[in-house]
Write an enzyme that holds these catalytic residues in place. Structure first.
Site, PDB file in Angstrom:
ATOM      1  N   HIS A 204       0.804  -1.216   0.000  1.00  0.00           N
ATOM      2  CA  HIS A 204       0.000   0.000   0.000  1.00  0.00           C
ATOM      3  C   HIS A 204       0.838   1.268   0.000  1.00  0.00           C
ATOM      4  O   HIS A 204       0.403   2.304  -0.472  1.00  0.00           O
ATOM      5  CB  HIS A 204      -1.042  -0.047   1.112  1.00  0.00           C
ATOM      6  N   GLU A 451     -11.186 -10.950  -5.627  1.00  0.00           N
ATOM      7  CA  GLU A 451      -9.758 -10.846  -5.312  1.00  0.00           C
ATOM      8  C   GLU A 451      -9.247 -12.049  -4.529  1.00  0.00           C
ATOM      9  O   GLU A 451      -8.097 -12.103  -4.122  1.00  0.00           O
ATOM     10  CB  GLU A 451      -9.448  -9.538  -4.575  1.00  0.00           C
ATOM     11  N   ASP A 475      -4.675  -8.333  -4.855  1.00  0.00           N
ATOM     12  CA  ASP A 475      -4.865  -9.452  -3.931  1.00  0.00           C
ATOM     13  C   ASP A 475      -5.064 -10.765  -4.674  1.00  0.00           C
ATOM     14  O   ASP A 475      -4.651 -11.823  -4.196  1.00  0.00           O
ATOM     15  CB  ASP A 475      -6.056  -9.179  -3.000  1.00  0.00           C
ATOM     16  N   CYS A 522      -9.780  -3.110 -10.868  1.00  0.00           N
ATOM     17  CA  CYS A 522      -9.358  -1.929 -10.107  1.00  0.00           C
ATOM     18  C   CYS A 522      -8.007  -2.132  -9.436  1.00  0.00           C
ATOM     19  O   CYS A 522      -7.534  -1.268  -8.716  1.00  0.00           O
ATOM     20  CB  CYS A 522     -10.417  -1.526  -9.086  1.00  0.00           C
TER      21      CYS A 522
HETATM   22  C1  PEP Z   1      -6.734  -5.184  -5.108  1.00  0.00           C
HETATM   23  O1  PEP Z   1      -6.558  -6.039  -4.253  1.00  0.00           O
HETATM   24  O2  PEP Z   1      -6.392  -5.316  -6.309  1.00  0.00           O
HETATM   25  C2  PEP Z   1      -7.362  -3.897  -4.761  1.00  0.00           C
HETATM   26  C3  PEP Z   1      -7.718  -3.028  -5.683  1.00  0.00           C
HETATM   27  O3  PEP Z   1      -7.533  -3.606  -3.457  1.00  0.00           O
HETATM   28  P1  PEP Z   1      -6.355  -3.188  -2.462  1.00  0.00           P
HETATM   29  O4  PEP Z   1      -5.124  -2.930  -3.288  1.00  0.00           O
HETATM   30  O5  PEP Z   1      -6.814  -1.992  -1.728  1.00  0.00           O
HETATM   31  O6  PEP Z   1      -6.213  -4.396  -1.596  1.00  0.00           O
HETATM   32 MG    MG Z   2      -7.545  -5.918  -2.345  1.00  0.00          MG
END
Ligand code: PEP
Ligand code: MG
Length: 589
Positions: A204, A451, A475, A522
């Site tokens: 993140h 995911e 994920d 996403c």
């Molecule tokens: C993902 O897992 O691709 C996602 C968009 O969510 P995050 O990156 O916030 O886990």
């Molecule tokens: Mg995710």
């Protein structure tokens, strides 16, 4: 001497500036900038903490038992002397005065400077005093935390602009690790680049750096040990390299590249009002990923046709137990919805846990001290269902925001039909509560993040329960390949081109689209131009990414012929090395 440090390229571009080192400390130190008007108060707070520690040390001296007297008293005297030493006291004050660091950060920054000087001392006795210095600083940090505005649950100070705190040089943050909550603070635009010792491509920290559209390198292992405060550094975010103390000629070369990147950006930016339509006339939806309502403006400015992922968990971070209630959340969601002026806003319910803890915690702490296996633990929808009051508050806040625009509710980490039933029941209950209260809301679409591999494999069973799907490739890759996305040690195995990953994505897109449900990606793959054509070939027509990526992806879309690419897909997917096969067939760089 110039040194190169290699890591993982996670956010593109070139940054040149002075290193701001955030030292890792045994004590959990908050890092934030204070408002220029608070400088004197912050120095007074530091002085009070130091006086408190001096009193503690004097009191300890009085308590020392007779038999241990001479040695222990001498040690406590050394601690008292270090506490008042100019090199610690005055220099810490300077960090507050000149850089506007909060007192804890200033203290730990100065500790880092002094610790290195101790390491270089010839004399064994003096070198060993480093441990004493660390103990003294730890005492001061603990005293400071007792008076911290944050510990008292107060909001951090107002945002500051980089130029507010002296010096004209650009600043680059170098740290062992940066908690997502700290990244959020830094999102205020003080730094022009980041380097961390740990972290993977889709950690993140990397995602927030990308969302800020500034160059970043993670997993650079020794970076924070090699760099010193104020060193000149270059970050090459394309190559994943940090150059410390570059020569004049290297510096000039990178300044030239920086100018070229700027020109390319300006050129791409001109596409922002051009509709994203492929050569063969397929319309493609390019949406934005945001972390805070304030990011909505950048989404519109970049030409996004809506928000495909609002990571609401960022509203919940760094709150020291005071989580935002229904009203505060409602105001945040409403702000985002209104900023989007009628365009859809997809708000994901909190995805807290794993590498996004509620409070500041390093990845190391998370892995080793708090949860056995956080990525497989109580995160995302599991956490929400385990906190029914909190979940109900969030659903009500989301529904209320829907009275002001088009809201879509997205649920992270769905894997079980039993969860689906609870989510649906929760949403119905929230609607009833609002009706009883006489509060307005509109229809909201309900979506599931795909995911977890289990969800991708059972997509047919999920179809009747959701209006739309969003594939979280970050994920999905982590769980399919059993690779911790935040762990640089296995980052080389984190492979979006893995045949198993591609098959899960393709199957989700095909099945959802055939059932007439909208499906989007996403995860970070959506904003990476290397995957645009292959995703289009799979039938994807909706991509959600950091606003800064939209123009680059749009350019790929405008040049793509989806029928041509679709015809190449099966062969590439059947190959042992789909990436090489795709590149050969599609003639991609
Ligand atoms: C993902 O897992 O691709 C996602 C968009 O969510 P995050 O990156 O916030 O886990
Ligand atoms: Mg995710």
């Amino acid at each position: 001497m110039s040194i190169q440090v290699f890591g993982l390229p996670v956010s593109r571009g070139v940054a040149i500036g002075r290193a701001v080192l955030v030292a890792s400390s045994r004590v959990d130190v908050a890092h934030y900038f204070i408002d220029p008007t608070q400088v004197l108060d912050e120095i007074a707070r530091l002085r009070r903490a130091r006086d408190e520690v001096a009193e503690e040390l004097v009191a300890l001296k009085l308590e020392v038992p007779e038999e241990a007297h001479a040695e222990l008293v001498a040690l406590l005297d050394v601690h008292l002397m270090l506490l008042h030493d100019e090199m610690l006291a005055d220099a810490t004050k300077q960090w507050i005065l000149e850089r506007h660091y909060n007192a804890e950060w200033a203290m730990s920054a100065q500790l880092e400077v002094l610790a290195r000087q101790f390491d270089e001392m010839e004399d064994d006795y003096l070198r060993e005093r480093k441990a004493d210095l660390e103990q003294v600083v730890e005492r001061v940090l603990k005293a400071l935390m007792r008076t911290s505005r944050r510990t008292r649950g107060e909001e951090p100070s107002a945002p500051v602009a980089p130029r507010d705190f002296g010096g004209d040089d650009q600043l680059i943050l170098v740290a062992n690790d940066i908690a997502p909550a700290d990244m959020l603070q830094f999102k205020r635009g003080v730094f022009t680049g980041f380097v961390t010792d740990v972290g993977g491509r889709t950690s993140h920290t990397a995602i927030v750096a990308r969302s800020m559209d500034i160059p970043a390198v993670v997993g650079a292992r020794e970076a924070s040990r090699i760099v010193r405060q104020d060193d000149w550094v270059i970050i090459d975010g394309d190559a994943g390299v940090m150059i410390v103390n570059p020569s004049a000629i290297v510096l000039e070369e990178y300044r030239f590249r920086q100018r070229q990147i700027e020109l390319e950006r300006a050129r791409l930016h001109r596409l922002r009002n051009t509709p994203a339509v492929t050569l063969d006339g397929e319309r493609v939806e390019l949406l934005a990923n945001i972390e805070l309502p304030a990011d909505a403006a950048a989404a519109l400015e970049a030409g996004a046709v809506g928000v495909g992922l609002f990571r609401s968990e960022f509203l919940f971070m760094n709150r020291q137990g005071h989580l935002p209630g229904e009203e505060e959340q409602f105001l945040s969601y409403k702000a985002a919805v209104e900023a989007l002026k009628g365009l859809p806003v997809t708000i994901r319910t909190v995805d807290i846990g794993a590498d996004k803890p509620l409070d500041r915690m390093s990845t190391h702490e998370l892995r080793h001290e708090h949860t056995l296996n956080p990525a497989l633990g109580l995160r995302a929808i599991r956490w929400s269902l385990a906190e029914p009051d909190m979940f109900a508050q969030q659903l009500r806040a989301l529904l209320r925001a829907s009275a002001f625009g088009k809201v879509r509710v997205l649920i992270p980490m769905v894997a079980h039909l039993s969860e689906v039933a609870q989510i649906r029941a929760g949403l119905e209950a929230a609607k009833q509560q609002l009706q009883q209260r006489g509060q307005a809301f509109s229809d909201v679409e309900l979506g599931a993040m795909i995911e977890i591999p289990a969800a991708a494999l059972m997509i047919r069973s999920l179809l009747p329960h959701f209006d739309f799907f969003s594939i979280g490739t970050n994920d999905l890759i982590q769980y399919t390949l059993a690779i911790d996305r935040a762990d640089e040690a296995v980052a080389h195995l984190y492979d979006p081109w893995h045949p198993a990953v591609l098959r899960l994505i393709e199957q989700t897109i095909t099945v959802a689209t055939a059932a007439g449900k909208s499906v989007s990606v996403c995860g970070e793959m959506a904003g990476d131009p290397a995957f645009t054509e292959v995703l289009l070939a799979m039938g994807l027509r909706s991509f959600s990414m950091h606003p800064a990526q939209i123009s680059a992806i749009k350019q790929r879309v405008l040049r793509a012929d989806t029928k041509h690419f679709a015809a190449l897909l099966n062969n590439a997917m059947a190959a042992d090395d789909p990436q090489a096969a795709w590149r050969n067939a599609a003639g991609q760089r």
